[in-house]
Design an enzyme around this catalytic site. Structure first.
Site, PDB file in Angstrom:
ATOM      1  N   ARG A 332     -35.536 -91.914  22.418  1.00  0.00           N
ATOM      2  CA  ARG A 332     -34.601 -92.072  23.537  1.00  0.00           C
ATOM      3  C   ARG A 332     -35.070 -93.174  24.484  1.00  0.00           C
ATOM      4  NH1 ARG A 332     -30.074 -89.449  26.093  1.00  0.00           N
ATOM      5  NH2 ARG A 332     -29.961 -87.789  24.553  1.00  0.00           N
ATOM      6  N   GLU A 735     -29.093 -85.159  34.069  1.00  0.00           N
ATOM      7  CA  GLU A 735     -30.158 -86.146  33.951  1.00  0.00           C
ATOM      8  C   GLU A 735     -29.830 -87.534  34.497  1.00  0.00           C
ATOM      9  OE1 GLU A 735     -32.627 -85.192  29.989  1.00  0.00           O
ATOM     10  OE2 GLU A 735     -30.466 -85.147  29.708  1.00  0.00           O
TER      11      GLU A 735
END
Length: 786
Positions: A332, A735
């Site tokens: 990621r 997030e």
């Protein structure tokens, strides 16, 4: 100057009046446990009444970073006051490795230790204090081995928990070489302690037939169930895991809640008595993983306008001693190395470095923030090199038209409005006027300097592991018209239970207060995914909606048959059911349906569509959609001490059609402050022997209210529904706002750069503590003298 309360009232004034029915989707509603949180009535695991014969556990830990265990004498431990059971790995009936994805995480050390604090044995005693005293009596002899304690050392020794991996598009080397300008740089990005208010805790109770009931402060109850079953060598159907709420998680309880549940269960199995395992704060900080520290570098080629033509980026994650989730976390970081910018010819390489420290783990953003830091540094460095405002460089490199809308992993950036969002924030925050005012201030002041920065975020929403993008839910409608809801998501303070209750209420058009949500339990909704990746509402909301729709359709069909009407004549509205000319309260109609033998319970299931990724080719669509936002932060620094203050922050964030504006704004505020803390005050320190020194609140500083900007303005993009078919066209909010804290770091760099009249771009590793700010200022001054 407005208070946070005044700001929120301003933000919510329009949305308070907007409601789609009594369910209140799109309308602010307080957290379902808000009053219990404030009053202290909310029940956490440590608040549960003690059971008859309950024991308390403690862990015997390694005192060295890397060693073979030569001998271990636990006789004094076993003989200590109150001790009922002592276990080592030899007492594990089943699996000894509890690695969540890849092996490498022994539940208790197997002949070797690989970090200071690694669990070697465990004790159950009649009190918490007696258990903790007993573990200190162990006599362990080690044969110490060489320890790897830095990323640089790990790279030199090719010490990795998983193989290196690259994503590539085009010929970046040639593009860089042929560009008008070239730059290179490197940055160390510090890790972060989760610092959840409720520490790691589990309670295990033996049940009939050799089963186990586990209460775990976990973001992933199904994984806890699986691992407890495996270490005990029993089937999953006699293990039940219950999680009503957590006092915070932030990723630290996604995989790393499991070891404590497993050890509690092992001790309960050994003693045949209930066992609670609660880590003391300092033990928790030493024995659990953090946000991965990264050491990244880049080489970039760009034209005289500042547009990137080619770039190479290396992201080197400090993974600690085991894989845990590091493979996906570094992936990621690689996915988000572009942030909001089009990288035409690009190579991004990720190294998963193995060190002899605790295994680092998930944390809000899951590697994305560490990846974004490099490209934001690139934007600042290009701007200083060309003598331009960094915002100008950021805007010219944003994703845009058809020929500039594909990522380096070959996913199209669709429905992209980041340019419009930034333009709106630039105007609403008076960025240009303030930039001129700051430049004037800096020319007139030699000691105090101001800085300002506007940084965007583009964050992909979905688990990058495809099979995790699924969820289930269970809905019961009772004969008094009340509704019971259960789903696979866990509540850690983020408001997930509230939002999903609103969704179910919306489907039936009843008051949300009639929907009760119960603890997440593995015997109600099985095989669940962790509550992570900002997907809790996306997944569980859709599953709950599916279950509600099944029951609603049954009610409609019953009404059509009983009253001889068409389906379009059956309308649910304002806690009533309209059937042709008849009108009933929801409770009355449900009672009729019950008497008519209509099933009033259903399960729902959802899986995210469209997503796929081929790791072998580095191509695919790992994300269902992107969440976007931007922040402008203004800081003031003292060039004599390095001290600084955050003066003002303006945030504009896109949450699609907000399910609950109050909760969304609260998430944005909290995420920003937590991101700011990561980049400014929260410093992890290990000594040369691999021992964590920042292991308590006195040596580790999270942001206080005094660190928040005095002027804090948070706004949602005016209702702009998600173009993808998410739950009520909302967008995830957990997030993405965390990365808006990067604006503070960039503003600090801007203030430091003003010492050189913005001719030089300062190197500023994170966290940017006052010491590091001072060192950067001194470096600027020295460069000016040369």
């Amino acid at each position: 100057m407005r208070s946070l309360i005044e700001i929120n009232k301003t933000n919510l004034s329009d949305t308070n009046l907007r409601s789609v029915g009594l369910g209140g989707v799109g309308r602010s509603k307080k957290h379902e446990s808000a009053e219990k949180h404030v009053s202290g009535e909310a029940i956490y695991i440590d608040d549960r009444p003690e059971l008859r014969g309950q024991l308390h556990a403690a862990i015997g830990q390694s005192s060295v970073a890397h060693a073979n265990i030569k001998s271990m004498d636990l006789s004094a431990v076993s003989a200590a006051e109150g001790v009922i059971a002592v276990i080592t790995v030899d007492n594990v009936p089943g699996h000894t490795d509890i690695g969540p994805v890849f092996p490498g995480d022994p539940v208790l050390a197997i002949g070797k230790v690989e970090y200071v604090g690694q669990p070697i044995f465990a004790v159950a005693a009649t009190s918490h204090d007696l258990a903790n005293r007993a573990v200190k009596l162990a006599k362990i002899e080690y044969e110490e081995l060489e320890a790897v304690l830095s990323v640089k050392d790990a790279l030199a020794k090719q010490s990795f928990v998983r193989p290196p991996y690259s994503m590539k598009r085009g010929d970046s080397e040639t593009a860089i070489a042929n560009a008008e300008h070239q730059l290179s740089g490197e940055i160390k990005v510090g890790g972060q302690e989760h610092f959840y208010l409720e520490g790691q805790i589990s309670s295990a109770e033996p049940t009939e037939e050799g089963g186990m009931l586990v209460f775990s402060s976990s973001q992933h109850p199904s994984e806890v169930q699986k691992l407890v079953a495996e270490v005990l060598d029993i089937p999953l159907n006699i293990v039940v895991v219950d999680t009503r709420r957590m006092g915070g998680g932030f990723g630290g309880k996604e995989t790393q809640a499991a070891p404590w549940a497993c050890i509690a269960a092992l001790l309960a199995n050994e003693s045949k008595r209930p066992v609670k395992l609660k880590l003391n704060r300092s033990d928790d900080m030493c024995m659990t993983g953090k946000r991965h520290p990264f050491e990244n570098d880049y080489t970039v080629g760009f034209d005289s306008k500042g547009q990137i033509k080619g770039i190479n980026i290396n992201v080197n994650g400090n993974c600690g001693y085991s894989p845990d989730l590091s493979d996906a976390i570094v992936d990621r970081a690689m996915f988000h190395s572009d942030n909001a910018y089009y990288l035409d010819q690009a190579t991004v390489t990720g190294n998963r470095c193995k060190l002899n420290t605790v295994s680092h783990t998930a944390y809000r953003g899951f590697g994305g923030p560490q990846g974004m830091m490099t490209i934001e540094m690139v934007m600042d460095d290009i701007a200083r090199h060309l003598g331009k405002d960094p915002l100008e460089i950021r805007k010219i490199n944003l994703y845009g038209t058809e020929d500039r809308n594909e990522t380096h992993y070959h996913q199209k950036v669709e429905h992209n409005k980041i340019s419009e969002l930034i333009a709106s924030l630039e105007q609403s925050s008076d960025y240009r006027v303030r930039r001129e005012s700051i430049n004037l201030f800096n020319r007139e002041n030699t000691i105090l300097k101001k800085g300002i920065a506007l940084t965007p975020v583009k964050f992909g929403i979905s688990f990058t592991v495809q099979h995790l993008n699924q969820a289930g839910a269970l809905v019961h409608v009772y004969t008094d018209g009340t509704i019971h809801l259960n789903h696979g998501g866990t509540e850690m303070g983020q408001g997930l239970f509230t939002k999903v209750a609103q969704i179910v209420a919306e489907e039936f058009q009843v008051d949300v207060d009639t929907v009760g949500v119960s603890a997440t339990r593995t015997d109600k909704v099985p095989n669940t995914s962790p509550t992570a990746a900002s997907s809790g509402t996306d997944l569980n909301g859709k599953a709950a909606q599916a279950a509600a729709k099944i029951i609603k359709q049954r009610l409609i069909e019953f009404a059509c048959e009983k009253y001889n009407v068409n389906q379009d004549e059956v309308i649910f509205a304002e806690s009533q059911v309209h059937v042709g000319v008849e009108r009933f309260s929801f409770a009355e109609f449900v009672q009729q349906a019950y008497m008519g033998r209509v099933g009033l319970s259903a399960t729902g299931f959802y899986k995210t569509p469209k997503i796929h990724y081929d790791r072998a080719t580095g191509k695919g669509r790992p994300f269902f959609y992107y969440s976007t936002g931007a922040a402008v932060s203004e800081v003031l620094i003292d060039t004599l001490t390095g001290e600084y203050k955050l003066l003002r922050t303006d945030i504009l964030h896109d949450v699609g059609h907000s399910l609950n504006p109050a909760i969304d704004i609260g998430q944005i505020e909290g995420a920003f402050i937590q991101g700011m803390g990561w980049l400014t005050t929260e410093e992890l320190v290990w000594n040369e022997q691999g021992r964590l020194l920042s292991n308590n609140p006195a040596t580790y500083k999270i942001p206080a209210i005094s660190d928040a900007p005095a002027d804090f303005r948070v706004n949602l993009v005016p209702d702009d529904p998600n173009r993808e078919q998410t739950i009520y066209n909302s967008k995830a909010v957990g997030e993405p706002p965390f990365m808006l804290g990067i604006s503070v770091w960039s503003a600090l760099k801007d203030a430091i750069s003003s010492v050189s009249d913005h001719r030089l771009s300062p190197a500023l590793d994170t966290p940017a503590t006052p010491e590091r700010v001072l060192w950067a200022v001194e470096s600027m001054k020295a460069s000016e003298l040369n």
